[in-house]
Design an enzyme around this catalytic site. Sequence first.
Site, PDB file in Angstrom:
ATOM      1  N   GLY A   5       0.838  -1.196   0.000  1.00 50.57           N
ATOM      2  CA  GLY A   5       0.000   0.000   0.000  1.00 50.57           C
ATOM      3  C   GLY A   5       0.868   1.239   0.000  1.00 50.57           C
ATOM      4  O   GLY A   5       2.100   1.168   0.113  1.00 50.57           O
ATOM      5  N   GLU A   9       1.588  12.069   1.601  1.00 50.94           N
ATOM      6  CA  GLU A   9       1.393  13.375   2.229  1.00 50.94           C
ATOM      7  C   GLU A   9       1.260  14.408   1.106  1.00 50.94           C
ATOM      8  O   GLU A   9       2.192  14.601   0.330  1.00 50.94           O
ATOM      9  CB  GLU A   9       2.585  13.735   3.112  1.00 50.94           C
ATOM     10  CG  GLU A   9       2.789  12.837   4.308  1.00 50.94           C
ATOM     11  CD  GLU A   9       4.037  13.220   5.084  1.00 50.94           C
ATOM     12  OE1 GLU A   9       4.228  14.418   5.355  1.00 50.94           O
ATOM     13  OE2 GLU A   9       4.824  12.315   5.412  1.00 50.94           O
ATOM     14  N   ASP A  89      -0.941  14.596   9.090  1.00 55.93           N
ATOM     15  CA  ASP A  89       0.373  14.163   9.550  1.00 55.93           C
ATOM     16  C   ASP A  89       1.406  15.206   9.147  1.00 55.93           C
ATOM     17  O   ASP A  89       1.542  15.543   7.971  1.00 55.93           O
ATOM     18  CB  ASP A  89       0.720  12.808   8.933  1.00 55.93           C
ATOM     19  CG  ASP A  89       1.997  12.213   9.502  1.00 55.93           C
ATOM     20  OD1 ASP A  89       2.147  12.204  10.738  1.00 55.93           O
ATOM     21  OD2 ASP A  89       2.841  11.762   8.712  1.00 55.93           O
ATOM     22  N   HIS A 161       5.221   7.336   0.793  1.00 58.27           N
ATOM     23  CA  HIS A 161       5.844   6.127   1.313  1.00 58.27           C
ATOM     24  C   HIS A 161       5.163   4.871   0.784  1.00 58.27           C
ATOM     25  O   HIS A 161       3.932   4.799   0.757  1.00 58.27           O
ATOM     26  CB  HIS A 161       5.792   6.120   2.842  1.00 58.27           C
ATOM     27  CG  HIS A 161       6.499   7.279   3.471  1.00 58.27           C
ATOM     28  ND1 HIS A 161       6.409   7.564   4.819  1.00 58.27           N
ATOM     29  CD2 HIS A 161       7.321   8.227   2.951  1.00 58.27           C
ATOM     30  CE1 HIS A 161       7.131   8.633   5.098  1.00 58.27           C
ATOM     31  NE2 HIS A 161       7.690   9.057   3.973  1.00 58.27           N
ATOM     32  N   ARG A 245       7.303  -5.104   7.762  1.00 56.02           N
ATOM     33  CA  ARG A 245       6.791  -4.233   6.701  1.00 56.02           C
ATOM     34  C   ARG A 245       7.935  -3.344   6.238  1.00 56.02           C
ATOM     35  O   ARG A 245       8.513  -2.608   7.041  1.00 56.02           O
ATOM     36  CB  ARG A 245       5.622  -3.379   7.221  1.00 56.02           C
ATOM     37  CG  ARG A 245       5.112  -2.327   6.243  1.00 56.02           C
ATOM     38  CD  ARG A 245       3.893  -1.627   6.825  1.00 56.02           C
ATOM     39  NE  ARG A 245       4.173  -0.975   8.087  1.00 56.02           N
ATOM     40  CZ  ARG A 245       4.369   0.333   8.257  1.00 56.02           C
ATOM     41  NH1 ARG A 245       4.324   1.153   7.218  1.00 56.02           N
ATOM     42  NH2 ARG A 245       4.594   0.840   9.456  1.00 56.02           N
TER      43      ARG A 245
END
Length: 492
Positions: A5, A9, A89, A161, A245
Amino acid sequence: MRYMGMETEYGIMCEDTTISPIVTSTHAVVAYAALHTGARSRWDYAAEKPLSDSRGFDLRRYHTTPVVDPDAVGVANVVLPNGARYYVDHAHPEYASPEVPNAWDAMIYDAAGDLVLNQATRDIAKLWERKESVLNGHDPCPPIRIYKNNVDGKGASYGSHENYQYLRSTDFDVLTQALIPFFVARQVIVGAGRVGIGEEGEREGFQISQRADYFVQEVSLETTLNRGIVNTRDEPHADALKFRRLHTIIGDANMSQTSNFLKLGMTKLVIDAIERGVDFSDLKLQRPVPELKFVSRDLTLTHETRLVDGRKLTALGLLREYRERVLATDDVDRRVIEMWGEVMDLLAEDPLKTSHLLDWTAKYALIKGYVDKGVAWSDPKLRVIDLQYSDIDSARSLYHALVRKGRMTTLVDDETLENALHNPPADSRAWFRGRVTEKFADDVAAASWQSVEFVDGRRIDISDVDGWTREEVGEVVERAETVEELVAGVTS
C-alpha cells in the site's frame, strides 16, 4: 502473495497565507469526513510502534497508548469506506491506501486518494461561501489547493511512502544491501521531476527526483531528518512473529499511473527475488548516497555508478541486472516485467520518448519547451510549471491537461477510480475495515490497520492481512444488524 500500500502526504496551500497548514489540513480531513462518511472514530494507536527498529532496538516514545480525538487539530483522522485511512500528519493531509495483494490494485487505490483530496477542496470552498465551519472553535477555512508533490520550495520535503509486507525470517542486512542499488537506480523510471538542485533549490536546473537531495545516509530509522535510503522501521501492522513491513520513503509522489505501477511492481518483484535467495551482492555501490544525487541530476542517463567490485553501470544498466533476476508469478508480475523493459528501451533511445508515460520526462518536456525558447532557468515561471503539474485539480493541473490532450497515457479509467474510492478491496482485511466502519459508523469507537473497536468495548482483531475478506466474512457482515450480531457471527 505480497500485500502492499501507499501513504501520500499532499502539499497544501491556502489563499490566506496567515493560516497554519496544520489548521487547513485539519479542515481538509474533517470536512470530507463530516460530509461524505458517517465514520468519526479515533485511530487506535495501541499497535503503533514507529520507533521500533529492524536492527533490534526500540526508541520507545510512549509508556501508555495515546487517545486522540478524531477531530483534533493536527491529528484529525477518519477511516474511509474503501478501507483507507485519511488523516493529518506533519501539517499535511495524508491518505494511506488500503492494503492490497498486487501492484495494479495498489496503483488504483493510491490514485483514488486524489479523488478524496479533490472532493475535500470542493467541500471547503462551499463551506467558505456559506460561512460554515465543520471544525469546532474555528472559522470557515478559505479555499485551498492540493498538490501531489514532495517539496515546498523552501527546503522542506514530505513523503510518499510505499509499504511491502515481507517475511520476518528474511535477513534484514541482505534485504537492505540488495535494495540500495535498486532504489538509487529506479528513480529514472519513477522520479517525478523537479526544478532546482539542492534542498532549497538553490542551484538552477532540473533533476529527475524530487526526493534525492534529502537523503544523507544509507540506512536510518528517521523519516523527516537524517533520512536513509532504506528505512528501518519495524512496525508490521500484522503478525509480528511472521512478518515485517518494508516502509519505503525514498520514492516520489507520482501523478503518472505508469510510474506508480512500475514503482510498486518492480519493487515487489525485487523483494520476491531476495526472499527466493537471489544474490544481488555483486551490485553493491561504492558510495550510494552521492550516487543517488548524481543519477537524479543526469538527464541523459549516461552517468555511470561505481560498484564495489570495480565495474561501472548506468542506472539503466543496474535496472537491467535487476530485471534479469526477477521472476513473474502471475499476470500482474508479467505485465510489470514487460512494461519495465519497454520503458527502459525507450529511455535508452531518448529519455523524452517516455514523456507520454513517466512524470519526470513529461514535466521536463514541458519545461524544456520554454527553456528552448529563451526562458531562463531562474525564471519563476518554470517553478510554477513544476508545481502546477502536480495540482490534483483536473481544471488546473498540467498533468491532467496532458491526459486530456492524449499526451499522457493512463492505465485505468475514471470509473475504476470511482469504484476504488467507494469500495474496499475484496481480497484483504481492508474489506472488513472499510465495510464495517461504514455500516456501523455510529458504533465504531476506534479503528486501526489491525483492529476495530466498538463503543460497547467489543474489539475485533484483524491482524491477518489476507483474512477478513468479502469471501470470508461478507455474508456475516451484510446480514448483521447489530454489533452483537456482527461479533457473534465473525467469532463463532
